[in-house]
Scaffold this active site. Structure first.
Site, PDB file in Angstrom:
ATOM      1  N   THR A   1       0.843  -1.210   0.000  1.00 49.17           N
ATOM      2  CA  THR A   1       0.000   0.000   0.000  1.00 49.17           C
ATOM      3  C   THR A   1       0.867   1.244   0.000  1.00 49.17           C
ATOM      4  OG1 THR A   1      -1.664  -1.202   1.228  1.00 49.17           O
ATOM      5  CG2 THR A   1      -1.841   1.173   1.215  1.00 49.17           C
TER       6      THR A   1
ATOM      7  N   CYS B   1     -15.118  -7.813   1.369  1.00 53.60           N
ATOM      8  CA  CYS B   1     -13.841  -7.146   1.632  1.00 53.60           C
ATOM      9  C   CYS B   1     -13.778  -5.729   1.127  1.00 53.60           C
ATOM     10  CB  CYS B   1     -12.662  -7.951   1.084  1.00 53.60           C
ATOM     11  SG  CYS B   1     -12.794  -8.440  -0.597  1.00 53.60           S
TER      12      CYS B   1
END
Lengths: 88, 456
Positions: free
Chosen positions: B127, B380
């Protein structure tokens, strides 16, 4: 040169150590990987390669036994079994 | 005497520990307090969050994270204890030893992707790497380049960074994908403009598992001289990755997807031809000035060992995982009809299988599959019941998107687990279909789409 009985004894020690893991997946993986590893290297004829493979196996045995001690020292969470280990 | 021996053998056989495990007496005292609240009085059942499961579930969610490989754990332990020095301290032995450990890890990571170790930057995960590249490249070239091309199926962090850039005034093209999940190369070619600064396409999608045509996209980017970024978090260690063949300028990697530790990742930044990047983390200029901050030596060492293991075991794991995937798919297809695989079956990483079951309600399917740890299409991405944006981009109908289940197969999955997962899934789907009036109508031959529902 590594004798056949030494190789078999190494395989047996790895399997024996792998059997003691409390975690189902790691236990099964150790057994499968050991057997497949020894099977894949079973046809090596070059003595230097055989010695190298044997040394790698010995190193893996050390790792397995060392890590096993840590896995057994922490038993979190207690008393829960994996679904695959439940007796039907 | 003999009776004593007989009784002792009987006692030993009755109290033999299950599953070959040695009896475990010690557990952390901190866990005792929470454990007594969570676990039911029945010795084996687990009662948590209002759900009762008979044992620990089968772990089939390898795309969200993977368990730590014992060999990686071993290396990390040794490193945590001994390599406590700051790798950036140049003046004493502790710093030198820690730096050596980090350099070894760098070489291990670089070898996996076919790069040089000088091109690897360690950070906290994929990320952070995605954020650094997308924002950093565009901020550096903000005078000349104002356009970014990405796909609709990217990971949330890339899409969110692009949205952030849009708010700053850049323009972003979100390329649609075909129904099999692959990028349309003609559309990519058409959307390239003279002021395009970055093309970002992920190598292996985390939800549907399709492998994009990286070499072709790399060739297009090379022609037009545009930096090519790929989020390879799900790809390294699983498919052969080569930064030269793919012509990639930036690559994001994550540690916890390849049986390594969480909290570490790496970024590949090409040195020849040089691409410039504005760092997200400013500070003392560590990691080539691209990511300042002290490195967590044991995490980095763990990541390095995980990469080396992945390189050695890639072929073996691939064979095993492919075998398990076929077993899973054939097992489910034998017993059920109306099973759709989301995404291309040919251009796919074997360990990711995203199935949709027709005429079944998604939430109830998930609630019934509590003994298999899987992920679903809708859960999710958001807390609401909105189906996943990836499946929507593929053009999957809303009802099929809701019933999608993602099975993740990995190095440690066994055949028995797959068989059990097939059994549980089939049982649950059949049970739900039994109760479903829609399914009855379909069995009678009525076409659901052409029904005139009467208004009451």
């Amino acid at each position: 040169m590594v004798a056949k009985c030494q190789v078999i004894s190494l395989c047996r020690s790895l399997l024996r150590a792998g059997r003691k893991y409390p975690d189902y997946n790691i236990r099964e993986y150790t057994k499968r990987r050991t057997l497949d590893g020894f099977r894949m290297n079973g046809n090596l004829t070059d003595p230097s390669k055989v010695i190298e493979a044997y040394a790698q196996g010995k190193q893996q045995l050390e790792v397995v036994e060392r890590v096993l001690k840590v896995y057994l020292a922490y038993a979190y969470p207690p008393k829960t079994n994996h679904i695959m280990e439940l007796k039907v | 005497m003999t009776s004593k021996a007989v009784f002792s053998t009987i006692r030993r056989s009755l109290t033999k520990p299950r599953g070959g495990a040695v009896s475990r007496g010690h557990h952390l005292s901190t866990s005792a307090a929470t454990a007594s609240e969570s676990y039911a009085s029945d010795e084996h059942a687990i009662l948590m969050k209002g759900v009762r499961i008979s044992g620990r579930p089968l772990y089939l969610d390898m795309q969200s994270t993977t368990p730590l490989d014992p060999r990686v754990f071993d290396a990390m332990n040794a490193s945590s204890i001994y390599d406590y020095g700051n790798p950036h301290s140049r003046t004493h032995l502790y710093g030198w030893e820690a730096e050596n450990a980090v350099e070894v890890a760098r070489i291990q990571v670089a070898k996996l992707i076919g790069a040089s170790s000088k091109e690897i930057v360690f950070l906290s995960g994929a990320t952070e790497a995605n954020n650094t590249v997308v924002k950093g490249v565009m901020h550096f070239y903000k005078d000349k380049k104002r356009h970014v091309i990405t796909t609709q199926t990217e990971h949330k962090c890339v899409l969110d960074s692009c949205r952030h850039l849009q708010q700053e005034g850049f323009e972003v093209t979100y390329l649609p994908v075909k129904t099999d999940g692959l990028v349309d190369l003609e559309m990519l070619r058409e959307s390239i403009r003279p002021d395009t600064g970055l093309v970002s396409v992920m190598a292996v999608n985390n939800e549907i598992g399709v492998v994009q045509p990286m070499e072709e996209i790399g060739r297009i980017c090379k022609e037009h001289k545009i930096p090519f970024h790929t989020d390879a978090a799900q790809a390294i260690g699983k498919i052969p990755v080569d930064v030269e063949k793919w012509n990639v300028s930036f690559m994001s990697m994550s540690g916890h997807k390849i049986y390594g530790p969480k909290g570490v990742g790496a970024m590949y930044v090409r040195r020849r031809p040089r691409v410039r990047l504005e760092p997200l983390m400013n500070g003392g200029g560590q990691e080539r000035g691209l990511r300042s901050g002290t490195l967590a030596t044991q995490q980095v060492v763990g990541f390095g060992v995980a990469c080396e293991l992945a390189m050695k075991e890639m072929e073996y794991d691939e064979k095993w995982i492919k075998r398990l995937q076929e077993r899973l798919l054939n097992g489910v297809r034998e017993k059920l009809d109306g099973v759709v695989v989301n995404g291309s079956l040919e251009s796919r990483y074997a360990g990711n299988l995203n199935l949709s079951f027709a005429y079944v309600e998604g939430e109830s399917l998930l609630m019934g599959l509590k003994e298999v740890a899987v992920s679903s299409g809708s859960a999710c991405t958001s807390a609401s019941l909105e189906p996943s944006y990836v499946l929507r981009a593929l053009g999957v109908d809303e009802d099929m998107a809701h019933t999608s289940i993602r099975f993740g197969i990995g190095r440690f999955t066994t055949e028995e687990e797959i068989d059990k997962a097939v059994e549980l899934t089939v049982k649950q789907v059949e049970k739900l279909r039994e109760m479903s009036p829609l399914y009855e109508m379909v069995k009678d031959g009525i076409d659901i789409k052409n029904i005139q529902w009467s208004q009451h």
